[in-house]
Design an enzyme around this catalytic site. Structure first.
Site, PDB file in Angstrom:
ATOM      1  N   LYS A 174       3.664  -4.085  28.406  1.00 29.38           N
ATOM      2  CA  LYS A 174       3.041  -3.602  29.282  1.00 29.38           C
ATOM      3  C   LYS A 174       3.463  -2.437  30.228  1.00 29.38           C
ATOM      4  O   LYS A 174       4.524  -2.594  30.776  1.00 29.38           O
ATOM      5  CB  LYS A 174       2.573  -4.776  30.589  1.00 29.38           C
ATOM      6  N   ARG A 215      -6.263  -2.027  40.474  1.00 28.82           N
ATOM      7  CA  ARG A 215      -5.626  -2.636  41.708  1.00 28.82           C
ATOM      8  C   ARG A 215      -6.634  -2.336  42.996  1.00 28.82           C
ATOM      9  O   ARG A 215      -6.822  -2.851  43.818  1.00 28.82           O
ATOM     10  CB  ARG A 215      -4.262  -1.615  42.219  1.00 28.82           C
ATOM     11  N   LYS A 229       5.909  -0.244  40.029  1.00 28.44           N
ATOM     12  CA  LYS A 229       6.434  -1.365  39.246  1.00 28.44           C
ATOM     13  C   LYS A 229       7.331  -1.115  38.068  1.00 28.44           C
ATOM     14  O   LYS A 229       7.427  -1.787  37.030  1.00 28.44           O
ATOM     15  CB  LYS A 229       4.949  -2.134  39.035  1.00 28.44           C
ATOM     16  N   GLU A 245      10.206  -6.712  23.145  1.00 22.57           N
ATOM     17  CA  GLU A 245       9.480  -7.597  23.837  1.00 22.57           C
ATOM     18  C   GLU A 245       8.676  -8.575  23.084  1.00 22.57           C
ATOM     19  O   GLU A 245       8.382  -9.540  23.540  1.00 22.57           O
ATOM     20  CB  GLU A 245       8.559  -6.714  24.654  1.00 22.57           C
ATOM     21  N   LYS A 284      -0.530  -2.961  26.931  1.00 24.66           N
ATOM     22  CA  LYS A 284      -1.327  -2.565  27.903  1.00 24.66           C
ATOM     23  C   LYS A 284      -0.694  -1.174  28.367  1.00 24.66           C
ATOM     24  O   LYS A 284       0.469  -1.422  28.897  1.00 24.66           O
ATOM     25  CB  LYS A 284      -1.410  -3.715  28.817  1.00 24.66           C
TER      26      LYS A 284
END
Length: 278
Positions: free
Chosen positions: A196, A206, A225, A241, A256
């Protein structure tokens, strides 16, 4: 011409093309994002033309409509009332909260639909981050995972089929898998947001959830973030990951955003035999 192999032979009729087609796409391949809220009206989402926030008494009707056109999975995202948000996001594991009630309702009224959930703190946090923000402005990893495990268990108890950790905390897939198994939810799957990337593409999402990082707090709040979502410059890191998530028990891996990272989807397809979502 004396050609031994003519690829056009397999393209000659629609039946032959269908028989040897390498990839096919149908409505059941899609997951329908549904935004739910506590209100009584269907609310259009300005940043997402055609998308709405659904009250619970209308969401069943929308899921039944989606089922009728071939959709077999929905993912639920909550817009939480401001007075229920907190620094630690405790509302995320409220058994009578918006998402558990939505799950229970859908599984009762539409038992065949596959219900996926979102596991992260940002919709429930007054700070707007996917994890707990410390007094000195650091998004805490291990303390956040404790909350996420409690959130996942409550969602599984309500009837969720797939738990979707979207937070990008290190180790959360394994912790959630252990927590679900300890509570007897071995059959509940994990669709992990594996790669992500930190992205401006999330802006409309959001807005839909009112979950962007806040700047009006008395403590320092990270403005984005990027300390937990992936750096867009990194491709090899996505493989790391994916390997970690697979080792920790993920059933499906996700990239994503999707369309902007087709190269990452391709890399993960070469590295893993698990289903890959985008």
């Amino acid at each position: 011409m004396e050609l031994t192999y003519r690829p056009r032979r397999m393209r000659r009729t629609s039946g032959m093309r269908a028989m040897v087609r390498e990839h096919s796409l149908c409505a059941a391949d899609f997951i329908y994002p549904l935004f739910v809220h506590q209100g009584s009206q269907v609310e259009p989402i300005g940043a997402m033309p055609g998308a709405n926030r659904w009250p619970l008494d209308r969401v069943v009707e929308e899921v039944q409509r989606a089922w009728g056109v071939g959709i077999r999975c929905v993912v639920l995202f909550p817009k939480i009332a401001e007075d229920l948000k907190s620094e630690n996001g405790e509302e995320c594991f409220n058994e009578n909260g918006l998402i558990p009630r939505a799950i229970s309702l859908l599984k009762h009224e539409c038992p065949e639909i596959t219900v996926m959930t979102d596991v992260a703190l940002d919709p429930y946090s007054c700070d707007g981050h996917d994890g707990i923000v410390s007094p000195d402005g650091v998004v805490l990893n291990d303390e956040t995972i404790e909350q996420l495990c409690r959130q996942a268990i409550v969602q599984a108890q309500a009837g969720a089929d797939l738990i979707g950790p979207s937070d990008m905390m290190d180790g959360r897939v394994g912790a959630i898998r252990d927590a679900l198994d300890e509570e007897g939810f071995e059959q509940v799957g994990i669709i992990s947001y594996t790669a992500k990337y930190s992205s401006a593409y999330y802006g409309p999402f959001r807005e839909a959830l009112d979950s962007a990082p806040r700047s009006d707090s008395s403590k320092p709040i990270p403005k984005d973030k990027s300390t937990y979502q992936m750096d867009p410059a990194n491709a090899r890191e996505a493989i790391t990951e994916a390997q970690l998530d697979e080792q920790e028990g993920a059933d499906i891996l996700m990239v994503k955003p999707g369309l902007a990272y087709l190269d990452i989807i391709h890399r993960l397809r070469q590295e893993s035999e698990l289903p890959i979502a985008a």
